[in-house]
Each structure stands twice: as C-alpha cells, then as structure tokens.
Write a protein that holds these residues in place. Structure first.
Motif, PDB file in Angstrom:
ATOM      1  N   CYS A  55       0.665  -1.116   0.172  1.00  0.00           N
ATOM      2  CA  CYS A  55      -0.144   0.144  -0.011  1.00  0.00           C
ATOM      3  C   CYS A  55       0.816   1.231   0.053  1.00  0.00           C
ATOM      4  CB  CYS A  55      -0.855  -0.111   1.078  1.00  0.00           C
ATOM      5  SG  CYS A  55      -2.079   1.338   1.391  1.00  0.00           S
ATOM      6  N   ASP A  56       0.291   2.283  -0.871  1.00  0.00           N
ATOM      7  CA  ASP A  56       1.078   3.533  -0.934  1.00  0.00           C
ATOM      8  C   ASP A  56       0.687   4.330   0.288  1.00  0.00           C
ATOM      9  OD1 ASP A  56       2.338   5.547  -1.824  1.00  0.00           O
ATOM     10  OD2 ASP A  56       1.003   6.235  -3.225  1.00  0.00           O
ATOM     11  N   ILE A  57       1.270   5.107   0.957  1.00  0.00           N
ATOM     12  CA  ILE A  57       1.006   6.006   2.038  1.00  0.00           C
ATOM     13  C   ILE A  57       0.050   7.314   1.634  1.00  0.00           C
ATOM     14  CG2 ILE A  57       1.890   7.578   3.961  1.00  0.00           C
ATOM     15  CD1 ILE A  57       4.019   5.656   4.448  1.00  0.00           C
ATOM     16  N   ARG A  58       0.606   7.953   0.437  1.00  0.00           N
ATOM     17  CA  ARG A  58      -0.163   8.905   0.083  1.00  0.00           C
ATOM     18  C   ARG A  58      -0.995   8.594  -1.080  1.00  0.00           C
ATOM     19  NH1 ARG A  58       3.125  14.443   0.767  1.00  0.00           N
ATOM     20  NH2 ARG A  58       1.193  15.300   0.043  1.00  0.00           N
ATOM     21  N   MET A  59      -2.361   8.668  -0.772  1.00  0.00           N
ATOM     22  CA  MET A  59      -3.356   8.413  -1.868  1.00  0.00           C
ATOM     23  C   MET A  59      -4.634   9.485  -1.608  1.00  0.00           C
ATOM     24  SD  MET A  59      -3.563   4.442  -1.917  1.00  0.00           S
ATOM     25  CE  MET A  59      -3.841   4.014  -0.319  1.00  0.00           C
ATOM     26  N   PRO A  60      -5.394   9.629  -2.532  1.00  0.00           N
ATOM     27  CA  PRO A  60      -6.565  10.445  -2.315  1.00  0.00           C
ATOM     28  C   PRO A  60      -7.560   9.743  -1.486  1.00  0.00           C
ATOM     29  CG  PRO A  60      -6.587   9.528  -4.546  1.00  0.00           C
ATOM     30  CD  PRO A  60      -5.193   9.151  -4.009  1.00  0.00           C
ATOM     31  N   VAL A  61      -8.807  10.334  -1.200  1.00  0.00           N
ATOM     32  CA  VAL A  61     -10.048   9.797  -0.285  1.00  0.00           C
ATOM     33  C   VAL A  61      -9.529   9.279   0.948  1.00  0.00           C
ATOM     34  CG1 VAL A  61     -12.095   8.438  -0.500  1.00  0.00           C
ATOM     35  CG2 VAL A  61     -11.184   9.216  -2.757  1.00  0.00           C
ATOM     36  N   VAL A  80       1.821  -6.106   6.089  1.00  0.00           N
ATOM     37  CA  VAL A  80       1.632  -4.935   5.161  1.00  0.00           C
ATOM     38  C   VAL A  80       3.001  -4.452   4.919  1.00  0.00           C
ATOM     39  CG1 VAL A  80       0.919  -2.480   4.937  1.00  0.00           C
ATOM     40  CG2 VAL A  80      -0.565  -4.562   6.174  1.00  0.00           C
ATOM     41  N   ILE A  81       3.246  -4.006   3.630  1.00  0.00           N
ATOM     42  CA  ILE A  81       4.200  -3.284   3.277  1.00  0.00           C
ATOM     43  C   ILE A  81       4.011  -2.051   2.671  1.00  0.00           C
ATOM     44  CG2 ILE A  81       6.356  -3.119   1.716  1.00  0.00           C
ATOM     45  CD1 ILE A  81       5.791  -6.476   1.073  1.00  0.00           C
ATOM     46  N   MET A  82       4.307  -0.946   3.139  1.00  0.00           N
ATOM     47  CA  MET A  82       4.063   0.463   2.874  1.00  0.00           C
ATOM     48  C   MET A  82       4.961   0.921   1.827  1.00  0.00           C
ATOM     49  SD  MET A  82       1.187   0.757   4.449  1.00  0.00           S
ATOM     50  CE  MET A  82       0.834   2.603   4.300  1.00  0.00           C
ATOM     51  N   MET A  83       4.432   1.674   0.843  1.00  0.00           N
ATOM     52  CA  MET A  83       5.302   2.429  -0.235  1.00  0.00           C
ATOM     53  C   MET A  83       5.326   3.838  -0.095  1.00  0.00           C
ATOM     54  SD  MET A  83       4.167   0.062  -3.736  1.00  0.00           S
ATOM     55  CE  MET A  83       2.631   0.484  -3.470  1.00  0.00           C
ATOM     56  N   THR A  84       6.334   4.523  -0.364  1.00  0.00           N
ATOM     57  CA  THR A  84       6.194   6.055  -0.376  1.00  0.00           C
ATOM     58  C   THR A  84       7.303   6.543  -1.334  1.00  0.00           C
ATOM     59  OG1 THR A  84       5.868   8.112   0.858  1.00  0.00           O
ATOM     60  CG2 THR A  84       7.393   6.543   1.667  1.00  0.00           C
ATOM     61  N   GLY A  85       6.945   7.818  -1.950  1.00  0.00           N
ATOM     62  CA  GLY A  85       8.059   8.373  -2.763  1.00  0.00           C
ATOM     63  C   GLY A  85       8.608   9.400  -1.676  1.00  0.00           C
ATOM     64  N   TYR A  86       8.363   9.319  -0.471  1.00  0.00           N
ATOM     65  CA  TYR A  86       8.833  10.625   0.500  1.00  0.00           C
ATOM     66  C   TYR A  86       9.657   9.978   1.295  1.00  0.00           C
ATOM     67  CZ  TYR A  86       5.094  13.100  -1.785  1.00  0.00           C
ATOM     68  OH  TYR A  86       4.111  13.355  -2.624  1.00  0.00           O
ATOM     69  N   GLN A  87      10.762  10.417   1.605  1.00  0.00           N
ATOM     70  CA  GLN A  87      11.980   9.832   2.600  1.00  0.00           C
ATOM     71  C   GLN A  87      11.597  10.361   3.866  1.00  0.00           C
ATOM     72  OE1 GLN A  87      15.872   9.695   1.149  1.00  0.00           O
ATOM     73  NE2 GLN A  87      15.263   8.352  -0.637  1.00  0.00           N
ATOM     74  N   ASP A  88      10.505  10.761   4.484  1.00  0.00           N
ATOM     75  CA  ASP A  88      10.218  11.469   5.697  1.00  0.00           C
ATOM     76  C   ASP A  88      10.188  10.407   6.715  1.00  0.00           C
ATOM     77  OD1 ASP A  88       9.324  12.984   7.801  1.00  0.00           O
ATOM     78  OD2 ASP A  88       7.862  13.949   6.432  1.00  0.00           O
ATOM     79  N   PHE A  89      10.966  10.391   7.671  1.00  0.00           N
ATOM     80  CA  PHE A  89      10.646   9.404   8.964  1.00  0.00           C
ATOM     81  C   PHE A  89       9.504   9.466   9.564  1.00  0.00           C
ATOM     82  CE2 PHE A  89      11.527   7.867  13.218  1.00  0.00           C
ATOM     83  CZ  PHE A  89      11.858   6.585  12.762  1.00  0.00           C
ATOM     84  N   SER A  90       8.813  10.648   9.618  1.00  0.00           N
ATOM     85  CA  SER A  90       7.523  10.898  10.312  1.00  0.00           C
ATOM     86  C   SER A  90       6.392   9.841   9.704  1.00  0.00           C
ATOM     87  CB  SER A  90       6.938  12.135  10.150  1.00  0.00           C
ATOM     88  OG  SER A  90       6.583  12.450   9.033  1.00  0.00           O
ATOM     89  N   TYR A  91       6.667   9.389   8.469  1.00  0.00           N
ATOM     90  CA  TYR A  91       5.531   8.714   8.023  1.00  0.00           C
ATOM     91  C   TYR A  91       5.950   7.068   8.415  1.00  0.00           C
ATOM     92  CZ  TYR A  91       4.094  11.672   4.157  1.00  0.00           C
ATOM     93  OH  TYR A  91       3.631  12.552   3.414  1.00  0.00           O
ATOM     94  N   VAL A  92       7.226   6.837   8.524  1.00  0.00           N
ATOM     95  CA  VAL A  92       7.492   5.558   9.080  1.00  0.00           C
ATOM     96  C   VAL A  92       7.315   5.309  10.439  1.00  0.00           C
ATOM     97  CG1 VAL A  92       9.495   4.175   9.771  1.00  0.00           C
ATOM     98  CG2 VAL A  92       9.652   5.304   7.630  1.00  0.00           C
TER      99      VAL A  92
END
Length: 165
Positions: A55-61, A80-92
């Motif tokens: 799953c991507d972290i940033r998606m609409p809706v 779950v494996i999360m995907m993101t284009g952002y290297q921001d540790f706050s997401y992790v």
C-alpha cells in the motif's frame, strides 16, 4: 498454499508495473485486488481477506495510514508493506504502531520488493502450518478425552446402583 495480496496505489502505472514485474505465480501469490485509494482498498480487504497488502502511504480519498488503521480493526494478521516516494521518517513512525512489516521507497527496486514478498510469504506459510499442527493436536486431545469419557461411562454401567436380582 496460495496467498492473496492486495495492491493499493493511486498511480496506475505503479499498479500495472507491480502486476507485470513481480513474479506472483512463482511466489505462490495471487493478486486479489487493485485499489487506487484507501477506501477501495478497505472494501477489497473486507471482501478478499488478503494475506499481504502492498500500500502507498499518500493516496486520495483515504490515505494509506488511515486505511491501515481501519484494516487493523478487523484484520490484525495481514502482513503490510507500505510504499512512498517521500523519505520522511514521520511516515515510518506513523505506521509502526500498525505493525507494518516493511517500508519501500519509490522508485521501487522490484528485485528487492520480490525478495521482501517472498520472505513475508514464507513466514505466513510457516505460521499457517504451525497453526494447523496445533489444531490437529487439539482435535486428537479432544477425541481421546471423548473416548475416555465414553469408556468410563460404559465401564460404570449400573455401578453403585443396587441390583434388583
């Protein structure tokens, strides 16, 4: 044991690449659904009960973090494996509490992703085999206890009661 995976990303090209590049058949994994946002992913997760979610972290809706929180309300077992284009540790940090197994940065290294999926799939299969073994052992224990109760009842027929003869 064939496993099911749910793929969720708002970028259609990533969904297409995931379907085409990852050797799902070789991994013993079936793509159970594709979702372009967290709301659709949640509906598909309820319907298909996937073993794995990518799953991507940033998606609409509904974003991936909201999706993950809602998923954990009814399914604590899905890996779950999360995907993101952002290297921001706050997401992790925000997904750690939901027991995410891995975190993949975009652009995706598909060989690394394949190894990760393989590792998680093997872990799921091992746990499933262990659970089946435990269930079989409990079935045997209950069967033996049932037979013992029946044996005791049969051996005690009329025991302790005065004979009429």
């Amino acid at each position: 044991m064939k496993l099911k995976i749910l793929l969720a990303d708002d970028e259609i090209n990533i969904l297409k690449n995931l379907q085409a590049v990852v050797p799902w058949e070789e991994l013993g994994v079936e793509v159970a659904g594709l979702a372009k946002n967290g709301q659709i992913a949640l509906e598909l997760a309820r319907e298909h009960r996937p073993h794995l979610v990518l799953c991507d972290i940033r998606m609409p809706v509904m974003d991936g973090i909201e999706f993950l929180g809602a998923l954990r309300e009814f399914d604590a077992e899905a890996e779950v494996i999360m995907m993101t284009g952002y290297q921001d540790f706050s997401y992790v940090r925000s997904v750690i509490r939901y027991e995410v197994r891995d975190y993949v940065l975009k652009p995706i290294d598909y060989e690394e992703l394949t190894r990760t999926i393989h590792r998680l799939a093997e872990g799921i299969r091992e746990r499933s085999a262990e659970q089946q073994t435990i269930q079989q052992e409990w079935k045997q224990v209950f069967r033996l206890a049932y037979e013992k109760v029946l044996y005791d009842l049969l051996m005690d027929v009329g025991g302790g009661r005065p004979s009429r003869f």
